[in-house]
Design a protein around this motif. Structure first.
Motif, mmCIF file in Angstrom:
data_model
loop_
_atom_site.group_PDB
_atom_site.id
_atom_site.type_symbol
_atom_site.label_atom_id
_atom_site.label_comp_id
_atom_site.label_asym_id
_atom_site.label_seq_id
_atom_site.Cartn_x
_atom_site.Cartn_y
_atom_site.Cartn_z
ATOM 1 N N THR A 69 -2.066 5.367 3.663
ATOM 2 C CA THR A 69 -0.712 4.851 3.849
ATOM 3 C C THR A 69 -0.151 5.252 5.207
ATOM 4 O O THR A 69 -0.492 6.301 5.763
ATOM 5 N N PHE A 76 0.953 0.846 11.519
ATOM 6 C CA PHE A 76 -0.081 -0.055 11.016
ATOM 7 C C PHE A 76 -1.078 -0.429 12.102
ATOM 8 O O PHE A 76 -2.290 -0.428 11.870
ATOM 9 N N LEU A 83 -9.748 0.204 9.985
ATOM 10 C CA LEU A 83 -9.647 -0.817 8.942
ATOM 11 C C LEU A 83 -10.772 -1.838 9.106
ATOM 12 O O LEU A 83 -11.399 -2.254 8.127
ATOM 13 N N VAL A 95 -4.484 -0.041 1.324
ATOM 14 C CA VAL A 95 -3.773 0.458 2.501
ATOM 15 C C VAL A 95 -2.308 0.064 2.329
ATOM 16 O O VAL A 95 -1.941 -1.103 2.478
ATOM 17 N N ASP A 99 6.701 -2.789 6.110
ATOM 18 C CA ASP A 99 6.661 -4.081 6.792
ATOM 19 C C ASP A 99 8.080 -4.487 7.139
ATOM 20 O O ASP A 99 9.054 -3.839 6.751
ATOM 21 N N GLN A 112 1.993 -8.413 10.746
ATOM 22 C CA GLN A 112 0.951 -7.532 10.219
ATOM 23 C C GLN A 112 -0.071 -8.286 9.376
ATOM 24 O O GLN A 112 -1.256 -7.947 9.377
ATOM 25 N N ALA A 116 -4.044 -8.133 9.968
ATOM 26 C CA ALA A 116 -4.969 -7.750 8.906
ATOM 27 C C ALA A 116 -6.029 -8.822 8.697
ATOM 28 O O ALA A 116 -7.223 -8.523 8.555
ATOM 29 N N THR A 123 -3.808 -9.450 2.681
ATOM 30 C CA THR A 123 -2.527 -8.771 2.528
ATOM 31 C C THR A 123 -1.828 -9.204 1.250
ATOM 32 O O THR A 123 -1.776 -10.386 0.917
ATOM 33 N N VAL A 150 -4.485 -4.771 2.198
ATOM 34 C CA VAL A 150 -3.238 -4.209 2.718
ATOM 35 C C VAL A 150 -2.114 -4.566 1.758
ATOM 36 O O VAL A 150 -1.913 -5.743 1.432
ATOM 37 N N THR A 152 1.842 -4.366 1.422
ATOM 38 C CA THR A 152 3.008 -4.120 2.271
ATOM 39 C C THR A 152 4.294 -4.056 1.465
ATOM 40 O O THR A 152 4.484 -4.781 0.488
#
Length: 546
Positions: A69, A76, A83, A95, A99, A112, A116, A123, A150, A152
């Motif tokens: 985290t 990020f 990652l 993760v 955001d 983001q 990703a 995400t 990910v 968020t």
């Protein structure tokens, strides 16, 4: 009433025991929620990249779901390189990051989700009333696809109060079942082979196929070998050639080329494992067993899509049913002699230590109960050649999937949390070590009393000097590093540092290993090695690139 952050922590806590991270504006309430949950340990790291690396190492050493985290924005983006590594290494990981708020982007926000996606991670974004459900969706995806995701938390929702919710059971797919006709053909192939060879990778270990593969080897008389990340997979070491490919012993790899049938379980057959396409002989029929949709190397003659443990178990049944007898090939070969490597000379011609001699001596002194973690670099050859490990979950090379360096010190924390009773041994170069210095303190703190860092210090980026400096004639200056005192750097954050200029200096490692764990400090061995001794796998890279 619970908050969105608290609900996410509760949902994850049912499936994880370790969380690695750096606190910031976007995840402060989440980390606070984790701190108040029984059964979950939060390990702070000092750089956001370190959170991913530590979580990655924790999974590789434990098999458990990983959680990292950080905050939004810069937090990020600092995670992107590790990652990408974890995506390519297929590590199931959550993760959790902050955001932009639901009201729209602020000047410091970036897309983001797009970032990703660029490195291959999906995400999941929580909503005010969907925190638990979204977290479970993310867990299911990470575990079923064996990949990082990910998760968020929009900034304005982190402390939003929501109604209570229940955590549903995970729905995960079962193992991939192979085509029965393909398995029957595989049984016929290995039963009739005169020189059968079995190659196992980390995927076979993850599937739990080791015992069944050992039975296949016994029933067919197959010689075995593994990828660098599959070392220790096969139970009969006396018939195992060890690591296969560029890290393998020359005579052992020549024997692999004589196989008439080679069956590959849970290994991607990358360029290093296959010695850039030269591992198998022209006559070798290569059969790959994997859960990927298609074969992963053009050299594969037959591909069977299936879980390695399911296929191996089915082959055992098939061999027993037909009364298969061992070929006798492995008993006729001097396996132990073939897997021996060329040893070092102690001191190299330039007056610095021969890295082969250093590796051999360290192997003699290390505790048997050890987990080896490595950064990337030229020194990987010495580690894989001279430091045996008991099983694939005791060897991890974080960074090699993405060809990265600078992820070493962070990996110590994850391995130490997964295997708290074992000695954690890090191998890193001086270049990668300098990149990772932010989490030297993390390694020393988390693995105090049972951690060792071996720094292969040749005052250079060794792989680059070897290929681009000596072979291609490029300017050496950008490849050189002023000799850094890593022993002193370790002392500065609470470790015991030893500068190793002679093999006798390594005696401190033997004494350290004999001391009670609660009376010793993390040990940093700053090994001043010669860059003039080139690892065989690097010689292979030079040959291919020349």
């Amino acid at each position: 009433m619970p908050t969105v952050s608290a609900q996410i922590a509760l949902a994850l806590a049912d499936h994880v025991e370790q969380v690695f991270g750096v606190m910031g504006n976007g995840n402060a309430y989440l980390m606070d929620a984790f701190e108040h949950l029984p059964g979950v340990t939060v390990t702070p790291v000092r750089h956001e990249a370190g959170a991913i690396v530590a979580a990655d190492a924790f999974h590789r050493a434990s098999g458990s779901l990983a959680v990292a985290t950080a905050t939004y924005g810069a937090g990020f983006t600092n995670m992107l390189t590790p990652l990408a590594e974890s995506v390519q290494a297929r590590i199931p990981m959550i993760v959790v990051v902050g955001d932009q708020p639901t009201t729209g982007a602020r000047p410091w926000d970036v897309d983001q989700g797009m970032l990703a996606t660029a490195v291959g991670a999906r995400t999941f974004t929580v909503g005010a009333d969907t925190a638990t459900e979204t977290a479970i969706d993310a867990i299911e995806y990470a575990l079923s696809q064996r990949t990082p995701v990910v998760l968020t938390i929009p900034y304005d929702l982190a402390t939003a109060e929501v109604g209570s919710s229940t955590t549903r059971e995970l729905t995960l797919p079962g193992p991939v079942i192979p085509d029965s006709a393909a398995v029957e053909a595989l049984v016929e192939a290995v039963a009739s082979a005169k020189r059968p060879y079995l190659l196992g990778g980390r995927g076979a270990w993850v599937a739990g196929a080791g015992t069944a593969l050992g039975e296949v080897a016994d029933l067919t008389g197959a010689i075995t070998g593994s990828t660098a990340l599959g070392r220790g997979l096969f139970p009969r070491g006396e018939f195992d050639l060890g690591v296969t490919g560029g890290f393998g012993a020359e005579a052992a790899m020549a024997l692999v080329a004589q196989a008439d049938v080679a069956v590959v379980f849970g290994a991607a057959l990358n360029q290093f494992t296959t010695k850039f396409g030269e591992l198998f002989g022209e006559q070798t029929v290569v059969i790959q067993v994997d859960v990927s949709d298609v074969q992963t190397n053009p050299r594969v003659d037959r591909f069977i899509r299936g879980d390695a443990s399911v296929v191996a178990a089915a082959v055992v049944v098939g061999l027993r049913t037909r009364g298969a007898t061992p070929s006798g090939w492995r008993e006729s070969m001097p396996i132990a002699k073939l897997r021996q490597y060329e040893t070092g000379t102690g001191i190299a011609p330039d007056g610095r230590l021969d890295p082969r001699s250093v590796a051999e001596r360290i192997a003699e002194l290390l505790p048997d109960d050890r987990v080896v973690v490595t950064d990337g670099g030229h020194f990987l050859g010495w580690v894989n050649m001279f430091w045996p490990v008991a099983a694939p979950d005791r060897m991890m090379t974080i960074g090699t999937a993405y060809q990265s360096i600078g992820l070493g010190f962070s990996s110590v924390a994850g391995a130490a949390r997964a295997q708290p009773e074992s000695t954690i041994v890090l191998a890193t170069g001086d270049g990668g070590g300098l990149m990772a210095l932010a989490d030297l303190e993390t390694a020393v703190r988390v693995a105090a009393g049972h951690g060792i860092a071996v720094v292969w210090n040749d005052a250079a980026y060794g792989a680059e000097v070897t290929l681009y400096g000596r072979v291609k004639g490029l300017a050496l200056a950008p490849m050189l590093i002023p000799e850094v005192d890593f022993a002193a750097l370790g002392e500065a954050v609470g470790a015991e540092g030893v500068v190793v200029r002679t093999l006798a200096d390594l005696d401190r490692l033997g004494a350290w290993a004999a001391e009670p764990a609660d009376s010793r400090r993390f040990l940093v061995l700053d090994c001043r090695i010669s860059g003039g001794i080139v690892a065989p796998y690097q010689q292979e890279i030079i040959r291919v690139n020349s």
